[in-house]
Structures are given as C-alpha cells and as structure tokens.
Design a protein around this motif. Sequence first.
Motif, PDB file in Angstrom:
ATOM      1  N   SER A 123      23.272 -22.778   2.444  1.00  0.00           N
ATOM      2  CA  SER A 123      22.506 -24.034   2.430  1.00  0.00           C
ATOM      3  C   SER A 123      22.575 -24.726   3.787  1.00  0.00           C
ATOM      4  O   SER A 123      21.589 -25.327   4.235  1.00  0.00           O
ATOM      5  CB  SER A 123      23.053 -24.963   1.337  1.00  0.00           C
ATOM      6  OG  SER A 123      22.908 -24.371   0.056  1.00  0.00           O
ATOM      7  N   VAL A 124      23.739 -24.629   4.442  1.00  0.00           N
ATOM      8  CA  VAL A 124      23.882 -25.210   5.777  1.00  0.00           C
ATOM      9  C   VAL A 124      22.936 -24.528   6.756  1.00  0.00           C
ATOM     10  O   VAL A 124      22.210 -25.182   7.524  1.00  0.00           O
ATOM     11  CB  VAL A 124      25.338 -25.083   6.265  1.00  0.00           C
ATOM     12  CG1 VAL A 124      25.462 -25.539   7.716  1.00  0.00           C
ATOM     13  CG2 VAL A 124      26.278 -25.896   5.379  1.00  0.00           C
ATOM     14  N   PHE A 125      22.917 -23.190   6.747  1.00  0.00           N
ATOM     15  CA  PHE A 125      22.066 -22.440   7.666  1.00  0.00           C
ATOM     16  C   PHE A 125      20.579 -22.656   7.356  1.00  0.00           C
ATOM     17  O   PHE A 125      19.751 -22.740   8.265  1.00  0.00           O
ATOM     18  CB  PHE A 125      22.396 -20.954   7.599  1.00  0.00           C
ATOM     19  CG  PHE A 125      23.762 -20.617   8.115  1.00  0.00           C
ATOM     20  CD1 PHE A 125      24.284 -21.263   9.221  1.00  0.00           C
ATOM     21  CD2 PHE A 125      24.541 -19.655   7.490  1.00  0.00           C
ATOM     22  CE1 PHE A 125      25.543 -20.960   9.706  1.00  0.00           C
ATOM     23  CE2 PHE A 125      25.804 -19.343   7.966  1.00  0.00           C
ATOM     24  CZ  PHE A 125      26.312 -19.997   9.073  1.00  0.00           C
ATOM     25  N   ARG A 126      20.267 -22.735   6.084  1.00  0.00           N
ATOM     26  CA  ARG A 126      18.870 -22.933   5.704  1.00  0.00           C
ATOM     27  C   ARG A 126      18.367 -24.290   6.185  1.00  0.00           C
ATOM     28  O   ARG A 126      17.253 -24.404   6.718  1.00  0.00           O
ATOM     29  CB  ARG A 126      18.727 -22.817   4.187  1.00  0.00           C
ATOM     30  CG  ARG A 126      17.287 -22.824   3.696  1.00  0.00           C
ATOM     31  CD  ARG A 126      17.234 -22.741   2.187  1.00  0.00           C
ATOM     32  NE  ARG A 126      15.870 -22.733   1.688  1.00  0.00           N
ATOM     33  CZ  ARG A 126      15.545 -22.829   0.411  1.00  0.00           C
ATOM     34  NH1 ARG A 126      16.501 -22.943  -0.506  1.00  0.00           N
ATOM     35  NH2 ARG A 126      14.286 -22.820   0.033  1.00  0.00           N
ATOM     36  N   GLY A 127      19.178 -25.310   5.997  1.00  0.00           N
ATOM     37  CA  GLY A 127      18.800 -26.634   6.483  1.00  0.00           C
ATOM     38  C   GLY A 127      18.675 -26.670   7.997  1.00  0.00           C
ATOM     39  O   GLY A 127      17.779 -27.330   8.541  1.00  0.00           O
ATOM     40  N   ALA A 128      19.577 -25.940   8.687  1.00  0.00           N
ATOM     41  CA  ALA A 128      19.526 -25.897  10.145  1.00  0.00           C
ATOM     42  C   ALA A 128      18.264 -25.197  10.633  1.00  0.00           C
ATOM     43  O   ALA A 128      17.659 -25.593  11.637  1.00  0.00           O
ATOM     44  CB  ALA A 128      20.766 -25.190  10.689  1.00  0.00           C
ATOM     45  N   PHE A 129      17.846 -24.153   9.920  1.00  0.00           N
ATOM     46  CA  PHE A 129      16.629 -23.441  10.313  1.00  0.00           C
ATOM     47  C   PHE A 129      15.409 -24.339  10.171  1.00  0.00           C
ATOM     48  O   PHE A 129      14.564 -24.405  11.063  1.00  0.00           O
ATOM     49  CB  PHE A 129      16.456 -22.187   9.456  1.00  0.00           C
ATOM     50  CG  PHE A 129      15.142 -21.483   9.668  1.00  0.00           C
ATOM     51  CD1 PHE A 129      14.955 -20.664  10.771  1.00  0.00           C
ATOM     52  CD2 PHE A 129      14.096 -21.653   8.775  1.00  0.00           C
ATOM     53  CE1 PHE A 129      13.735 -20.023  10.979  1.00  0.00           C
ATOM     54  CE2 PHE A 129      12.872 -21.017   8.972  1.00  0.00           C
ATOM     55  CZ  PHE A 129      12.703 -20.206  10.078  1.00  0.00           C
ATOM     56  N   TYR A 130      15.311 -25.042   9.059  1.00  0.00           N
ATOM     57  CA  TYR A 130      14.153 -25.902   8.837  1.00  0.00           C
ATOM     58  C   TYR A 130      14.162 -27.128   9.745  1.00  0.00           C
ATOM     59  O   TYR A 130      13.138 -27.821   9.860  1.00  0.00           O
ATOM     60  CB  TYR A 130      14.077 -26.320   7.375  1.00  0.00           C
ATOM     61  CG  TYR A 130      13.592 -25.221   6.460  1.00  0.00           C
ATOM     62  CD1 TYR A 130      12.358 -24.621   6.675  1.00  0.00           C
ATOM     63  CD2 TYR A 130      14.367 -24.776   5.392  1.00  0.00           C
ATOM     64  CE1 TYR A 130      11.897 -23.603   5.852  1.00  0.00           C
ATOM     65  CE2 TYR A 130      13.922 -23.751   4.558  1.00  0.00           C
ATOM     66  CZ  TYR A 130      12.692 -23.173   4.793  1.00  0.00           C
ATOM     67  OH  TYR A 130      12.241 -22.164   3.991  1.00  0.00           O
ATOM     68  N   ALA A 131      15.302 -27.396  10.397  1.00  0.00           N
ATOM     69  CA  ALA A 131      15.364 -28.517  11.341  1.00  0.00           C
ATOM     70  C   ALA A 131      14.782 -28.154  12.705  1.00  0.00           C
ATOM     71  O   ALA A 131      14.540 -29.051  13.526  1.00  0.00           O
ATOM     72  CB  ALA A 131      16.812 -28.980  11.504  1.00  0.00           C
ATOM     73  N   ILE A 132      14.569 -26.867  12.953  1.00  0.00           N
ATOM     74  CA  ILE A 132      13.971 -26.447  14.226  1.00  0.00           C
ATOM     75  C   ILE A 132      12.504 -26.866  14.244  1.00  0.00           C
ATOM     76  O   ILE A 132      11.763 -26.575  13.294  1.00  0.00           O
ATOM     77  CB  ILE A 132      14.072 -24.916  14.401  1.00  0.00           C
ATOM     78  CG1 ILE A 132      15.542 -24.474  14.376  1.00  0.00           C
ATOM     79  CG2 ILE A 132      13.417 -24.477  15.700  1.00  0.00           C
ATOM     80  CD1 ILE A 132      15.713 -22.967  14.423  1.00  0.00           C
ATOM     81  N   PRO A 133      12.068 -27.540  15.283  1.00  0.00           N
ATOM     82  CA  PRO A 133      10.649 -27.951  15.343  1.00  0.00           C
ATOM     83  C   PRO A 133       9.719 -26.746  15.259  1.00  0.00           C
ATOM     84  O   PRO A 133       9.906 -25.750  15.962  1.00  0.00           O
ATOM     85  CB  PRO A 133      10.547 -28.634  16.714  1.00  0.00           C
ATOM     86  CG  PRO A 133      11.943 -29.067  17.038  1.00  0.00           C
ATOM     87  CD  PRO A 133      12.835 -28.028  16.441  1.00  0.00           C
TER      88      PRO A 133
END
Length: 241
Positions: A123-133
């Motif tokens: 979940s941490v990695f998934r959220g970080a990926f979607y935070a990339i513009p």
Amino acid sequence: MLTQIDWQLIGFGDEGWGGVLLNAATVTVTVSLCAWLLGAVLGSLLCWMQIAGSRWQQRLAAGYITVFRGVPELLVIYLFYFGGRQVVAAAGTALGLQGPFDVNGFIAGAVAIGLISGAYQSSVFRGAFYAIPRGTLEAATVTGMGRLMLFRRMIVPQALQTALPGMGNQWQSVIKESALVSVTGLVETMNQITTAANSTQMSFFFYSVGAVIYLIITTCSDWVFRAVEKFSMRGQQRTRV
C-alpha cells in the motif's frame, strides 16, 4: 526504590545480564531487518500486480493483502512455526527421511512477519507510485524512454522518495512485531528479558529494561530514516532556498 536495585544485574560481568541482552537485541534487529526486506520485496511485487498486472493478478494481490492484514500477527507466526513443523515432518516421512524434523525459529519468524509487512508495504508503494505526476511519466515516454529505463530512472527514484516515511513506519512496526517471535523459542530481546525476569524474580525491573532496549532501537532507526529522507530531499531543499 531505585537505590535498592542491584544495577550490576544489567552489567557485562559474570553475574550481569548485559552481554546476553545485547546479543538478544542484535538478534531482534537481524530478524526484523530480514522480515522488513522480505516485506519490501513482496510489497513491490504486490504493488506491480495491482497496478500493471492482469485481472487475476490484481485479484490475487488483493486477496493476499486482505488475508495478511486481517489475520493477527501471532496467529501467522504460530501457523508458520508450529504448523510448519507438521508440514516438514509429513514431507520428510513421505520421502522416507528419519527425524526429528523441526523448523528454525528465526526463519519462521522472519518469514511470517515479512509476509505481513509485505501486505502493508504494498500500500505504501502503491500510494507512492500514484503520487508521481502523470505529466512527468508522459514526458519521459515522449522523449523515447523504454519501459525499463522509465522504471529505473523515473519511477523508482521518485516513488522511493515518497515512500520513505511509510517504509520507516513499517520498519518500526516490524521491530515491535518481532517481540512475538519469542514464542518460537528464538532468543531475541523479549525472550531474554522474560528469562531474566523469571530467573531474578525482578519482573518490573527487567521488563522496564526491555522497554528501554526497544525504545533505543526504534529511536536510532527513526534517526536513520530521517537522515535518509533528508538526503533524498536535498535537491528540493536547495530549490526552495
């Protein structure tokens, strides 16, 4: 009350518990590190399955996360240690091997906690990926970057930068969950503290020492993650100035 305590009990002499407690703390950090790294690998894989996988891969990842986030940590450790011994014994008997059959407490504990950590780190990695513009990825694609180069040069650096605080929180959780591994007989901090408390009949004192040991480990870990996070943000800091 403190003046009545024999502080030599936590010394490093022949009658002190300092040496064995230090060794136990080392085991705690080691098993936690193995579990956390396993969780990072599994979390990355689960994240990829959820984002870029096929429909059955997405469902498999969702099912994995649901199970390991919903089942108590202690139950998972029991399953891998005590249940694992039965599986190993059955497999060994079927192959005609002679016992006794056993499961290493370190491995069972690290794997169990690592599987749980993987569900949360995904979940941490998934959220970080979607935070990339999205514009950043689109621009990189337009310039001719292949999928591998895009992943290596754009996605990984930016996602890790965003994920560092969450990964640090997961590390702290893994440190505390490692206390449950004492049920396997592994001589880590909680196991050794319990042994010392029972041997000396000074439960309050030694359990307080145990709390201090865990606090030292988590505090030092927090300093390390803050330093890494600050280092990763150095470019942004200069830009703000």
